[in-house]
Scaffold this motif. Structure first.
Motif, PDB file in Angstrom:
ATOM      1  N   ARG A 204       3.330 -13.163 -10.860  1.00 42.39           N
ATOM      2  CA  ARG A 204       3.451 -12.341 -12.062  1.00 42.39           C
ATOM      3  C   ARG A 204       3.536 -10.863 -11.707  1.00 42.39           C
ATOM      4  NH1 ARG A 204       2.033 -13.901 -17.005  1.00 42.39           N
ATOM      5  NH2 ARG A 204       3.114 -11.950 -17.457  1.00 42.39           N
ATOM      6  N   HIS A 205       2.880 -10.501 -10.638  1.00 43.13           N
ATOM      7  CA  HIS A 205       2.912  -9.119 -10.150  1.00 43.13           C
ATOM      8  C   HIS A 205       3.082  -9.156  -8.637  1.00 43.13           C
ATOM      9  CE1 HIS A 205       1.386  -7.584 -14.011  1.00 43.13           C
ATOM     10  NE2 HIS A 205       0.654  -8.672 -14.023  1.00 43.13           N
ATOM     11  N   GLU A 206       3.896  -8.222  -8.143  1.00 42.69           N
ATOM     12  CA  GLU A 206       4.112  -8.132  -6.705  1.00 42.69           C
ATOM     13  C   GLU A 206       4.190  -6.658  -6.341  1.00 42.69           C
ATOM     14  OE1 GLU A 206       4.707 -10.807  -4.481  1.00 42.69           O
ATOM     15  OE2 GLU A 206       4.860  -9.415  -2.788  1.00 42.69           O
ATOM     16  N   VAL A 207       3.356  -6.262  -5.395  1.00 47.05           N
ATOM     17  CA  VAL A 207       3.407  -4.900  -4.877  1.00 47.05           C
ATOM     18  C   VAL A 207       3.693  -5.016  -3.391  1.00 47.05           C
ATOM     19  CG1 VAL A 207       2.186  -2.732  -4.540  1.00 47.05           C
ATOM     20  CG2 VAL A 207       1.737  -4.099  -6.592  1.00 47.05           C
ATOM     21  N   THR A 208       4.717  -4.331  -2.942  1.00 45.71           N
ATOM     22  CA  THR A 208       5.103  -4.426  -1.546  1.00 45.71           C
ATOM     23  C   THR A 208       5.556  -3.070  -1.041  1.00 45.71           C
ATOM     24  OG1 THR A 208       6.424  -5.734   0.011  1.00 45.71           O
ATOM     25  CG2 THR A 208       7.518  -4.977  -1.981  1.00 45.71           C
ATOM     26  N   GLU A 209       5.728  -2.986   0.238  1.00 41.93           N
ATOM     27  CA  GLU A 209       6.187  -1.735   0.823  1.00 41.93           C
ATOM     28  C   GLU A 209       7.675  -1.795   1.107  1.00 41.93           C
ATOM     29  OE1 GLU A 209       2.135  -0.037   2.935  1.00 41.93           O
ATOM     30  OE2 GLU A 209       3.756  -0.820   4.190  1.00 41.93           O
ATOM     31  N   MET A 210       8.285  -0.659   1.033  1.00 41.98           N
ATOM     32  CA  MET A 210       9.711  -0.542   1.312  1.00 41.98           C
ATOM     33  C   MET A 210      10.043  -1.222   2.641  1.00 41.98           C
ATOM     34  SD  MET A 210      11.947   2.955   1.479  1.00 41.98           S
ATOM     35  CE  MET A 210      11.014   3.613   2.843  1.00 41.98           C
ATOM     36  N   GLY A 211      11.129  -1.986   2.640  1.00 45.96           N
ATOM     37  CA  GLY A 211      11.561  -2.665   3.849  1.00 45.96           C
ATOM     38  C   GLY A 211      11.107  -4.098   3.954  1.00 45.96           C
ATOM     39  N   GLN A 212      10.115  -4.475   3.140  1.00 46.16           N
ATOM     40  CA  GLN A 212       9.612  -5.841   3.189  1.00 46.16           C
ATOM     41  C   GLN A 212      10.525  -6.773   2.393  1.00 46.16           C
ATOM     42  OE1 GLN A 212       6.776  -6.859   5.025  1.00 46.16           O
ATOM     43  NE2 GLN A 212       7.213  -4.804   5.829  1.00 46.16           N
TER      44      GLN A 212
ATOM     45  N   LEU B 241       7.656  -6.157 -10.276  1.00 49.24           N
ATOM     46  CA  LEU B 241       7.776  -5.805  -8.868  1.00 49.24           C
ATOM     47  C   LEU B 241       7.635  -4.304  -8.691  1.00 49.24           C
ATOM     48  CD1 LEU B 241       8.479  -6.425  -5.887  1.00 49.24           C
ATOM     49  CD2 LEU B 241      10.885  -6.144  -6.520  1.00 49.24           C
ATOM     50  N   THR B 242       6.751  -3.905  -7.798  1.00 46.34           N
ATOM     51  CA  THR B 242       6.594  -2.506  -7.430  1.00 46.34           C
ATOM     52  C   THR B 242       6.815  -2.382  -5.931  1.00 46.34           C
ATOM     53  OG1 THR B 242       4.957  -2.169  -9.186  1.00 46.34           O
ATOM     54  CG2 THR B 242       5.062  -0.505  -7.437  1.00 46.34           C
ATOM     55  N   VAL B 243       7.788  -1.572  -5.572  1.00 43.59           N
ATOM     56  CA  VAL B 243       8.080  -1.334  -4.156  1.00 43.59           C
ATOM     57  C   VAL B 243       7.664   0.093  -3.827  1.00 43.59           C
ATOM     58  CG1 VAL B 243       9.815  -1.368  -2.341  1.00 43.59           C
ATOM     59  CG2 VAL B 243      10.018  -2.939  -4.288  1.00 43.59           C
ATOM     60  N   LEU B 244       6.703   0.232  -2.938  1.00 39.96           N
ATOM     61  CA  LEU B 244       6.165   1.559  -2.615  1.00 39.96           C
ATOM     62  C   LEU B 244       6.949   2.225  -1.488  1.00 39.96           C
ATOM     63  CD1 LEU B 244       2.408   0.556  -2.708  1.00 39.96           C
ATOM     64  CD2 LEU B 244       3.746   1.629  -4.536  1.00 39.96           C
TER      65      LEU B 244
END
Lengths: 116, 112
Positions: free
Chosen positions: A9-17, A113-116
């Protein structure tokens, strides 16, 4: 009926992943749709499948995006590598394609989705 | 492809009627739909109209279709705070493809 199921339901990841979003359509439905929703661009159709076959992927933004539907009960949307501009809510929807009649699409709850 | 346009915001007082408008470019759509999206949720079908109809009423909802002007509207009578949501119009062809073209969405805010 559980409706369309999406995970996570929620996904937080880092750029490039790599990010993989999952969808289980309503049993018996034979069309599946992936949408992306952002404040700037609204609701965009990315790709849709009929009978597990991709019909129109013209909305897929770049080669970094890919979608599969290996069987009638499961689909994935993969982003590799992910970028901050991919941050959005991704919806999966399914419907029963039939000749004649209207085609209601049933939406899942979405994956934020949040991409940091 | 089809373009479907809506105004972005609408604010009404509780108990008043709300009218949400939509214009589209492709007259070949055989069904036109109104979907509602509540905060944090997916879209849900509210109602739909067949293209050979001018009007459809469903409890507090009235859909008007003007094919000549390619204009669709949704009227909500006696608007309640629970009606606050984003409303999308969409057009689609019967049977084939199942693809719908969605409008930009109208955010309805109901004030006390």
């Amino acid at each position: 009926d559980a409706g369309v199921i999406q995970s996570p339901r929620h996904e937080v990841t880092e750029m490039g992943q790599e990010v993989t979003l999952r969808c289980k359509p309503i049993s018996g439905h034979n069309s599946l749709f992936w949408y992306r929703q952002t404040m700037m661009r609204g609701l965009e159709l990315l790709i849709y499948f009929n009978n597990n076959v991709p019909i129109d992927d013209s909305g897929m933004p770049e080669d970094r995006f890919s979608a599969k539907m290996p069987n009638a009960s499961f689909s994935t949307l993969k982003i590799q590598p992910s970028e901050p501009r991919d941050s959005a809510v991704y919806f999966c929807a399914s419907s029963l394609r039939a000749s004649g009649g209207h085609n209601e699409q049933f939406f899942g709850p979405g994956t934020r989705l949040t991409v940091l | 492809g089809e373009d479907v346009e809506q105004s972005l915001f609408l604010s009404v007082r509780e108990g008043d009627s709300s009218v949400i408008n939509c214009t589209y470019t492709d007259s070949s759509s055989t069904y036109l739909y109104w979907y509602k999206q509540e905060p944090g949720a997916g879209l849900q079908l509210l109602t739909y109209i067949f293209s050979n109809m001018d009007m459809k009423q469903d409890q507090r909802l009235t859909v008007l279709l003007n094919k000549k002007d390619k204009h669709l509207s949704l009227r909500i009578a006696d608007t309640q705070t629970g009606d606050s949501a984003i409303y999308f119009c969409a057009g689609g062809l019967t049977g084939g493809g199942n693809k719908l073209t969605f409008g930009t969405g109208t955010q309805l805010k109901v004030e006390l």
